[in-house]
Design a protein around this motif. Structure first.
Motif, PDB file in Angstrom:
ATOM      1  N   ASP A  17       0.838  -1.209   0.000  1.00 47.48           N
ATOM      2  CA  ASP A  17       0.000   0.000   0.000  1.00 47.48           C
ATOM      3  C   ASP A  17       0.867   1.250   0.000  1.00 47.48           C
ATOM      4  OD1 ASP A  17      -2.678  -1.204   2.214  1.00 47.48           O
ATOM      5  OD2 ASP A  17      -2.213  -1.583   0.095  1.00 47.48           O
ATOM      6  N   THR A  18       0.239   2.358  -0.373  1.00 48.33           N
ATOM      7  CA  THR A  18       0.885   3.674  -0.264  1.00 48.33           C
ATOM      8  C   THR A  18       0.230   4.422   0.882  1.00 48.33           C
ATOM      9  OG1 THR A  18       1.457   3.814  -2.598  1.00 48.33           O
ATOM     10  CG2 THR A  18       1.227   5.897  -1.421  1.00 48.33           C
ATOM     11  N   VAL A  19       1.028   5.061   1.722  1.00 44.73           N
ATOM     12  CA  VAL A  19       0.466   5.815   2.847  1.00 44.73           C
ATOM     13  C   VAL A  19       0.935   7.270   2.788  1.00 44.73           C
ATOM     14  CG1 VAL A  19       0.266   3.857   4.387  1.00 44.73           C
ATOM     15  CG2 VAL A  19       2.350   5.195   4.409  1.00 44.73           C
ATOM     16  N   THR A  20       0.068   8.118   3.298  1.00 42.16           N
ATOM     17  CA  THR A  20       0.403   9.541   3.416  1.00 42.16           C
ATOM     18  C   THR A  20       0.199   9.952   4.867  1.00 42.16           C
ATOM     19  OG1 THR A  20      -0.285   9.984   1.157  1.00 42.16           O
ATOM     20  CG2 THR A  20      -0.138  11.871   2.637  1.00 42.16           C
ATOM     21  N   LEU A  21       1.254  10.458   5.470  1.00 47.49           N
ATOM     22  CA  LEU A  21       1.211  10.886   6.870  1.00 47.49           C
ATOM     23  C   LEU A  21       1.233  12.411   6.901  1.00 47.49           C
ATOM     24  CD1 LEU A  21       3.865   8.369   8.258  1.00 47.49           C
ATOM     25  CD2 LEU A  21       1.430   8.017   7.875  1.00 47.49           C
ATOM     26  N   ASN A  22       0.357  12.978   7.729  1.00 50.79           N
ATOM     27  CA  ASN A  22       0.208  14.429   7.754  1.00 50.79           C
ATOM     28  C   ASN A  22       0.803  15.060   8.996  1.00 50.79           C
ATOM     29  OD1 ASN A  22      -1.590  14.659   5.380  1.00 50.79           O
ATOM     30  ND2 ASN A  22      -2.888  13.385   6.648  1.00 50.79           N
ATOM     31  N   CYS A  23       1.287  16.273   8.807  1.00 48.93           N
ATOM     32  CA  CYS A  23       1.810  17.038   9.932  1.00 48.93           C
ATOM     33  C   CYS A  23       1.373  18.488   9.735  1.00 48.93           C
ATOM     34  CB  CYS A  23       3.331  16.936   9.977  1.00 48.93           C
ATOM     35  SG  CYS A  23       4.086  17.973  11.242  1.00 48.93           S
ATOM     36  N   SER A  24       0.556  18.983  10.660  1.00 50.75           N
ATOM     37  CA  SER A  24       0.132  20.392  10.614  1.00 50.75           C
ATOM     38  C   SER A  24       0.764  21.130  11.773  1.00 50.75           C
ATOM     39  CB  SER A  24      -1.390  20.498  10.751  1.00 50.75           C
ATOM     40  OG  SER A  24      -2.024  19.809   9.726  1.00 50.75           O
ATOM     41  N   TYR A  25       1.030  22.393  11.585  1.00 53.41           N
ATOM     42  CA  TYR A  25       1.702  23.134  12.647  1.00 53.41           C
ATOM     43  C   TYR A  25       1.162  24.550  12.722  1.00 53.41           C
ATOM     44  CZ  TYR A  25       4.316  24.595   8.546  1.00 53.41           C
ATOM     45  OH  TYR A  25       4.662  25.050   7.307  1.00 53.41           O
ATOM     46  N   GLU A  26       1.382  25.170  13.879  1.00 49.40           N
ATOM     47  CA  GLU A  26       0.888  26.538  14.084  1.00 49.40           C
ATOM     48  C   GLU A  26       1.990  27.577  13.992  1.00 49.40           C
ATOM     49  OE1 GLU A  26      -2.762  25.429  17.131  1.00 49.40           O
ATOM     50  OE2 GLU A  26      -1.143  26.750  17.775  1.00 49.40           O
ATOM     51  N   VAL A  27       3.212  27.153  14.133  1.00 48.73           N
ATOM     52  CA  VAL A  27       4.345  28.082  14.141  1.00 48.73           C
ATOM     53  C   VAL A  27       4.546  28.643  12.740  1.00 48.73           C
ATOM     54  CG1 VAL A  27       6.812  28.282  14.610  1.00 48.73           C
ATOM     55  CG2 VAL A  27       5.410  26.697  15.933  1.00 48.73           C
ATOM     56  N   THR A  28       4.602  29.955  12.587  1.00 52.03           N
ATOM     57  CA  THR A  28       4.750  30.524  11.242  1.00 52.03           C
ATOM     58  C   THR A  28       6.203  30.873  10.924  1.00 52.03           C
ATOM     59  OG1 THR A  28       4.168  32.655  12.189  1.00 52.03           O
ATOM     60  CG2 THR A  28       2.426  31.449  11.055  1.00 52.03           C
ATOM     61  N   LEU A  74       4.368  13.175   4.571  1.00 56.29           N
ATOM     62  CA  LEU A  74       5.387  12.153   4.333  1.00 56.29           C
ATOM     63  C   LEU A  74       4.680  11.011   3.614  1.00 56.29           C
ATOM     64  CD1 LEU A  74       8.247  10.935   4.857  1.00 56.29           C
ATOM     65  CD2 LEU A  74       7.297   9.951   6.944  1.00 56.29           C
ATOM     66  N   ASN A  75       5.194  10.699   2.440  1.00 60.90           N
ATOM     67  CA  ASN A  75       4.597   9.656   1.609  1.00 60.90           C
ATOM     68  C   ASN A  75       5.488   8.420   1.615  1.00 60.90           C
ATOM     69  OD1 ASN A  75       2.172  10.397   0.274  1.00 60.90           O
ATOM     70  ND2 ASN A  75       3.048   9.490  -1.571  1.00 60.90           N
ATOM     71  N   ILE A  76       4.883   7.254   1.769  1.00 61.52           N
ATOM     72  CA  ILE A  76       5.639   6.009   1.644  1.00 61.52           C
ATOM     73  C   ILE A  76       4.915   5.147   0.620  1.00 61.52           C
ATOM     74  CG2 ILE A  76       6.694   4.051   2.836  1.00 61.52           C
ATOM     75  CD1 ILE A  76       6.178   5.515   5.481  1.00 61.52           C
ATOM     76  N   THR A  77       5.600   4.806  -0.474  1.00 64.41           N
ATOM     77  CA  THR A  77       4.987   3.962  -1.496  1.00 64.41           C
ATOM     78  C   THR A  77       5.460   2.516  -1.307  1.00 64.41           C
ATOM     79  OG1 THR A  77       6.811   4.427  -2.998  1.00 64.41           O
ATOM     80  CG2 THR A  77       4.875   5.844  -3.188  1.00 64.41           C
ATOM     81  N   ALA A  78       4.660   1.589  -1.833  1.00 60.77           N
ATOM     82  CA  ALA A  78       5.003   0.156  -1.786  1.00 60.77           C
ATOM     83  C   ALA A  78       5.504  -0.231  -0.396  1.00 60.77           C
ATOM     84  CB  ALA A  78       6.049  -0.169  -2.849  1.00 60.77           C
ATOM     85  N   THR A  79       4.680   0.029   0.610  1.00 64.93           N
ATOM     86  CA  THR A  79       5.111  -0.182   1.998  1.00 64.93           C
ATOM     87  C   THR A  79       5.568  -1.616   2.238  1.00 64.93           C
ATOM     88  OG1 THR A  79       2.797  -0.532   2.573  1.00 64.93           O
ATOM     89  CG2 THR A  79       3.736   1.631   3.053  1.00 64.93           C
ATOM     90  N   GLN A  80       6.507  -1.735   3.176  1.00 64.81           N
ATOM     91  CA  GLN A  80       7.049  -3.026   3.590  1.00 64.81           C
ATOM     92  C   GLN A  80       6.892  -3.140   5.105  1.00 64.81           C
ATOM     93  OE1 GLN A  80      11.130  -2.768   2.305  1.00 64.81           O
ATOM     94  NE2 GLN A  80      10.592  -2.717   0.136  1.00 64.81           N
ATOM     95  N   TYR A  87       6.276   7.604  13.227  1.00 65.42           N
ATOM     96  CA  TYR A  87       6.851   8.672  12.412  1.00 65.42           C
ATOM     97  C   TYR A  87       6.593  10.005  13.105  1.00 65.42           C
ATOM     98  CZ  TYR A  87       7.746   5.181   8.933  1.00 65.42           C
ATOM     99  OH  TYR A  87       8.231   4.064   8.287  1.00 65.42           O
ATOM    100  N   LEU A  88       7.682  10.686  13.401  1.00 63.93           N
ATOM    101  CA  LEU A  88       7.617  11.937  14.154  1.00 63.93           C
ATOM    102  C   LEU A  88       7.922  13.115  13.247  1.00 63.93           C
ATOM    103  CD1 LEU A  88       9.698  10.630  17.162  1.00 63.93           C
ATOM    104  CD2 LEU A  88       7.327  11.317  17.335  1.00 63.93           C
ATOM    105  N   CYS A  89       7.124  14.159  13.421  1.00 65.93           N
ATOM    106  CA  CYS A  89       7.344  15.400  12.707  1.00 65.93           C
ATOM    107  C   CYS A  89       7.766  16.430  13.755  1.00 65.93           C
ATOM    108  CB  CYS A  89       6.024  15.771  12.034  1.00 65.93           C
ATOM    109  SG  CYS A  89       5.806  17.462  11.590  1.00 65.93           S
TER     110      CYS A  89
END
Lengths: 108, 112
Positions: A17-28, A74-80, A87-89
């Motif tokens: 599978d392909t996964v997409t991990l999100n990271c949102s932040y408030e610091v400008t 952060l995208n990971i394709t063809a996961t193993q 996963y830390l942002c």
């Protein structure tokens, strides 16, 4: 109040599978955004993103930063199964502020 | 050739005891840090030293006292340990110029 919010908190996928991990932040005003992978021991560095819109790639992993919308993925394709980890942002200004991490489990 | 090393890796102790965790880096970095990671994997900075000087001191009980004998070492001493101190403690180092942090293997502290 969380300055760095990651989503989803946990994720279970199957190998390939392909996964997409999100990271949102408030610091400008910050220098860089970093992604780390943490397995059983210490976090290991994956990417450092400084400029908006420029994708960084390393094998099956890629990451991009959007400074206008204040997020990174952060995208990971063809996961193993070896991709199973937390996963830390983190945002880097005068110090490094981490999100709570995303626990990824990759099933065979 | 370990870059950032910590000792001990595991520490099990009773409430009320005093313990120390040592950290050494051989990367020539000028800044060192201590992070606490709780049971939910949240990493929070505790202290930061630059050239042996304390530059970040987050809201941490004063039972925790960092000591930096030289630029390559940052030790963490904890007095009167409490149950809530149980966590994994990570040491890290970086060049102030780049701020890219390299982490040690962590010390798993369990207070009984």
């Amino acid at each position: 109040e969380d300055k760095v919010v990651q989503s989803p908190l946990s994720l279970v996928v199957h190998e390939g599978d392909t996964v997409t991990l999100n990271c949102s932040y408030e610091v400008t005003n910050f220098r860089s955004l970093l992604w780390y992978k943490q397995e059983k021991k210490a976090p290991t560095f994956l990417f450092m993103l400084t400029s908006s819109g420029i994708e960084k790639k390393s094998g099956r992993l890629s990451s991009i930063l959007d400074k206008k919308e204040l997020f990174s993925i952060l995208n990971i394709t063809a996961t193993q199964t070896g991709d199973s980890a937390v996963y830390l942002c983190a945002i880097m200004d005068s110090k490094l502020t981490f999100g709570k991490g995303i626990t990824l489990s990759v099933r065979p | 050739d370990t870059a950032v090393s910590q000792t001990p890796k595991y520490l099990v102790t009773q409430m009320g005891n005093d313990k120390s965790i040592k950290c050494e880096q051989n990367l020539g970095h000028d800044t060192m840090y201590w992070y606490k990671q709780d049971s939910k994997k949240f990493l929070k900075i505790m202290f930061s030293y630059n050239n042996k000087e304390l530059i970040i001191n987050e809201t941490v009980p004063n039972r925790f006292s960092p000591k930096s004998p030289d630029k390559a070492h940052l030790n963490l001493h904890i007095n009167s340990l409490e149950l809530g101190d149980s966590a994994v403690y990570f040491c890290a180092s970086s060049h102030q110029r780049t701020n890219l942090k390299y982490f040690g293997p962590g010390t798993r502290l369990l207070v009984l």
